[in-house]
Design an enzyme around this catalytic site. Structure first.
Site, short mmCIF file in Angstrom:
data_model
loop_
_atom_site.label_atom_id
_atom_site.label_comp_id
_atom_site.label_asym_id
_atom_site.label_seq_id
_atom_site.Cartn_x
_atom_site.Cartn_y
_atom_site.Cartn_z
CB THR A 110 87.77 79.07 13.09
OG1 THR A 110 87.82 80.08 12.08
CG2 THR A 110 87.01 79.61 14.29
CD GLU B 123 80.07 80.64 11.65
OE1 GLU B 123 80.40 79.95 10.68
OE2 GLU B 123 80.66 81.68 11.99
N1 HSE Z 1 84.48 84.57 18.02
C1 HSE Z 1 85.02 83.62 17.09
C2 HSE Z 1 86.45 83.32 17.47
C3 HSE Z 1 84.97 84.17 15.70
O1 HSE Z 1 87.18 84.26 17.73
O2 HSE Z 1 86.82 82.14 17.52
C4 HSE Z 1 85.54 83.25 14.67
O3 HSE Z 1 85.48 83.88 13.40
#
Ligand code: HSE
Length: 312
Positions: free
Chosen positions: A184, A131
């Site tokens: 993201t 990640e």
């Molecule tokens: N918790 C993370 C976010 C997950 O919301 O940025 C990303 O898939």
């Protein structure tokens, strides 16, 4: 063992109130990784399908191979050589834990290839490194459930403290992916660093309520707790028709509806597969009215996590 083919499932992270601490796995979609031994040391990527050529083919920059590299280093087995093929079955930037599914399938596959030197829990720190490579933040709420299956809580990141919570058997998820992309990194960048005491109190109440509701199979409590007063109001602007689609889900008996991970996918929870399918139809129709096509996935909560598809 010379060859392993493994599958790892998509995931819904955050689950409304649990930003970076809650996530659950679904049955499909998911990514598939093939790992084949080769004589020379080092990991090479042979092929990636389904990514329209967008993911790095350089093994030192791809999340799947980076996590494998970390695992080999930890075992002091840099003499091992393997060829990796990745089959992406979900779009990048979808909010369904795409990079996590790839990283988990990869780390699970190489662990199988080497005769399971690590338990699933022990594979988690490696998967988290995927990640970091893929989106610049080492969150575990996608890799956790993809690797362990079920509904996962990350109680602490340092030290890592991760566990699963039982969920009602009839609980189902509707996952709708509108045909747009949200990065993201960007979706994290727009978040505020400070949270008011008032919102913290609401969010803590919902976090406690959701876990209690899941454990007691109290659907009304689950429903009341699927509320996010911190992240959703900020990120909703990234998803056209967010409010309308959410309302369509709630009008069709969803227990709750929010953004899946960083979006743009939206998820809803409900008490049966039949309801989940009906909710999905309503959500898709609402996107469609605004000219946005979408893909629907209906699933129970996947308790299994990664699957070994083939070994020889
Ligand atoms: N918790 C993370 C976010 C997950 O919301 O940025 C990303 O898939």
């Amino acid at each position: 063992m010379n060859y392993i083919k493994a599958f790892a499932p998509a995931t819904v992270a955050n689950v409304a109130c649990g930003f970076d601490i809650f996530g659950f796995a679904v049955d499909e979609p998911g990514d598939i990784v093939e790992v084949r031994r080769r004589d020379e040391p080092g990991i090479v990527i042979m092929d990636i399908t389904g990514d329209e050529g967008r993911l790095p083919r350089d093994a030192s920059r791809n999340a799947v191979t980076v996590v494998m590299q970390h695992l080999l280093k930890k075992l002091d087995r840099l003499d091992v050589g393997c060829e990796v093929t990745l089959h992406k079955n979900m779009p990048l930037g979808s909010g369904m834990g795409s990079s996590a599914a790839s990283a988990v399938a990869g780390v699970f596959a190489i662990n199988e290839l080497l005769g399971q030197p690590f338990t699933r829990h022990q594979l988690l720190p490696f998967a988290i490194e995927g990640e970091r490579i893929a989106c610049g933040s080492a969150h575990a709420d996608n890799v956790g459930p993809s690797l362990l299956g079920g509904f996962v809580v990350i109680r602490s990141y340092q030290p890592l403290d991760v566990f699963t919570v039982p969920v009602p058997d009839s609980l189902h998820c509707t996952l709708v992916h509108p045909d747009i992309e949200v990065n993201t990194k960007d979706a994290r960048y727009i978040l505020r660093n400070e949270v008011s005491l008032k919102n913290t109190i609401s969010q803590m109440g919902n976090v406690a309520g959701l876990i209690t509701g899941l454990m007691k199979e109290d659907f009304d409590l689950i429903s009341r707790s699927l509320v996010d007063v911190i992240i959703e109001p900020v990120r909703a602007i990234l998803i056209p028709e967010f409010n309308e689609v959410k309302q369509a889900a709630l009008d069709n008996d969803a227990l709750g509806c929010s953004i899946s991970g960083a979006g743009p996918s939206m998820f809803a929870l409900s008490k049966s597969r039949l309801e989940a399918a009906r909710i999905g139809k309503a959500m898709q129709e609402t996107f469609e009215l605004a000219g946005i096509s979408s893909k629907l996935h209906v699933s129970g909560i996947n308790k299994e996590g990664p699957k070994l598809l083939e070994k020889r």
